[in-house]
Design an enzyme around this catalytic site. Structure first.
Site, PDB file in Angstrom:
ATOM      1  N   HIS A 200     -10.333  -4.823  -3.416  1.00  0.00           N
ATOM      2  CA  HIS A 200      -9.132  -5.241  -3.049  1.00  0.00           C
ATOM      3  C   HIS A 200      -9.337  -5.467  -1.259  1.00  0.00           C
ATOM      4  CE1 HIS A 200      -9.912  -0.778  -2.672  1.00  0.00           C
ATOM      5  NE2 HIS A 200      -9.229  -0.932  -1.372  1.00  0.00           N
TER       6      HIS A 200
ATOM      7  N   HIS B 193      -7.207  -5.443   2.091  1.00  0.00           N
ATOM      8  CA  HIS B 193      -6.265  -5.027   2.890  1.00  0.00           C
ATOM      9  C   HIS B 193      -5.480  -5.770   3.848  1.00  0.00           C
ATOM     10  CE1 HIS B 193      -6.941  -0.538   2.217  1.00  0.00           C
ATOM     11  NE2 HIS B 193      -8.142  -0.898   1.948  1.00  0.00           N
TER      12      HIS B 193
ATOM     13  N   ASP C  12       0.778  -1.217  -0.110  1.00  0.00           N
ATOM     14  CA  ASP C  12      -0.075  -0.139   0.004  1.00  0.00           C
ATOM     15  C   ASP C  12       0.748   1.269   0.112  1.00  0.00           C
ATOM     16  OD1 ASP C  12      -3.220   0.455   1.034  1.00  0.00           O
ATOM     17  OD2 ASP C  12      -1.745   2.282   1.151  1.00  0.00           O
ATOM     18  N   ILE C  13       0.667   2.085  -0.620  1.00  0.00           N
ATOM     19  CA  ILE C  13       1.586   3.483  -0.928  1.00  0.00           C
ATOM     20  C   ILE C  13       1.304   4.324   0.070  1.00  0.00           C
ATOM     21  CG2 ILE C  13      -0.441   4.989  -2.122  1.00  0.00           C
ATOM     22  CD1 ILE C  13       1.847   5.480  -4.118  1.00  0.00           C
TER      23      ILE C  13
HETATM   24  P1  AMP Z   1      -9.575   1.729   0.350  1.00  0.00           P
HETATM   25  O1  AMP Z   1      -9.756   2.995   0.872  1.00  0.00           O
HETATM   26  O2  AMP Z   1     -10.258   0.572   0.678  1.00  0.00           O
HETATM   27  O3  AMP Z   1     -10.531   1.850  -1.342  1.00  0.00           O
HETATM   28  O4  AMP Z   1      -8.229   1.405  -0.104  1.00  0.00           O
HETATM   29  C1  AMP Z   1      -7.297   1.867  -1.327  1.00  0.00           C
HETATM   30  C2  AMP Z   1      -5.979   1.637  -0.899  1.00  0.00           C
HETATM   31  O5  AMP Z   1      -5.118   1.851  -1.998  1.00  0.00           O
HETATM   32  C3  AMP Z   1      -5.501   2.731   0.229  1.00  0.00           C
HETATM   33  O6  AMP Z   1      -4.926   2.233   1.431  1.00  0.00           O
HETATM   34  C4  AMP Z   1      -4.424   3.668  -0.601  1.00  0.00           C
HETATM   35  O7  AMP Z   1      -3.325   3.997   0.271  1.00  0.00           O
HETATM   36  C5  AMP Z   1      -3.857   2.484  -1.678  1.00  0.00           C
HETATM   37  N1  AMP Z   1      -3.358   3.319  -2.738  1.00  0.00           N
HETATM   38  C6  AMP Z   1      -3.975   4.442  -3.410  1.00  0.00           C
HETATM   39  N2  AMP Z   1      -3.153   4.289  -4.727  1.00  0.00           N
HETATM   40  C7  AMP Z   1      -2.180   3.494  -4.591  1.00  0.00           C
HETATM   41  C8  AMP Z   1      -1.142   3.194  -5.418  1.00  0.00           C
HETATM   42  N3  AMP Z   1      -0.814   3.849  -6.616  1.00  0.00           N
HETATM   43  N4  AMP Z   1      -0.412   2.180  -5.117  1.00  0.00           N
HETATM   44  C9  AMP Z   1      -0.629   1.341  -3.922  1.00  0.00           C
HETATM   45  N5  AMP Z   1      -1.661   1.653  -2.928  1.00  0.00           N
HETATM   46  C10 AMP Z   1      -2.596   2.744  -3.391  1.00  0.00           C
END
Ligand code: AMP
Ligand code: ZN
Length: 115
Positions: A101, A103, A30-31
């Site tokens: 996705h 987590h 996760d970024i």
């Molecule tokens: P959600 O809020 O459950 O939709 O989770 C989306 C997740 O994706 C968040 O924890 C973000 O930090 C993560 N995220 C967003 N953009 C990226 C990216 N480019 N690479 C990796 N993780 C990301």
């Protein structure tokens, strides 16, 4: 789907630190990690939300997501201490990327209830 961040990561069009992939799944860091270990596990197939999982084939992908998360937790040595796997659904559930996705979060004590 062409305009989906996680589809682009799955296709290698946007960089991510990919830690596992197979024919159906991709997992990456996760970024914006919320814990020392915070991985994202996605199906290669674009499914926008949990509400859009509509047939047994798609539910099998959700099962595979859980299997992959559990496998990674063991590989990352957080399985015995404990970890959290979770999916947010739609805006009210905190979903910000509309490609399902899982987590995988661990490496610190989790609290309950979540925010
Ligand atoms: P959600 O809020 O459950 O939709 O989770 C989306 C997740 O994706 C968040 O924890 C973000 O930090 C993560 N995220 C967003 N953009 C990226 C990216 N480019 N690479 C990796 N993780 C990301
Ligand atoms: Zn997608």
């Amino acid at each position: 789907m062409t305009d989906c961040l996680f589809c682009k990561i799955a296709k290698g069009e946007i960089p991510a630190n990919i830690i596992y992939q197979d024919d159906n799944m991709v997992a990456f860091d996760d970024i914006h990690p919320q814990a020392p270990i915070h991985k994202i596990i996605i199906p290669r197939k674009h499914i926008a939300t949990l509400n859009d999982v509509s047939n047994q084939e798609d539910w099998n992908l959700v099962t595979r997501m859980m299997q992959t998360g559990t496998m990674l937790a063991k590989q990352l040595n957080i399985a015995d201490d404990g970890y959290r796997v979770l999916m947010n659904c739609n805006a009210g559930g905190g979903q910000t990327v509309f490609h399902i996705h899982l987590h995988l979060v661990g490496g610190r004590q989790m609290t309950w209830p979540p925010g």
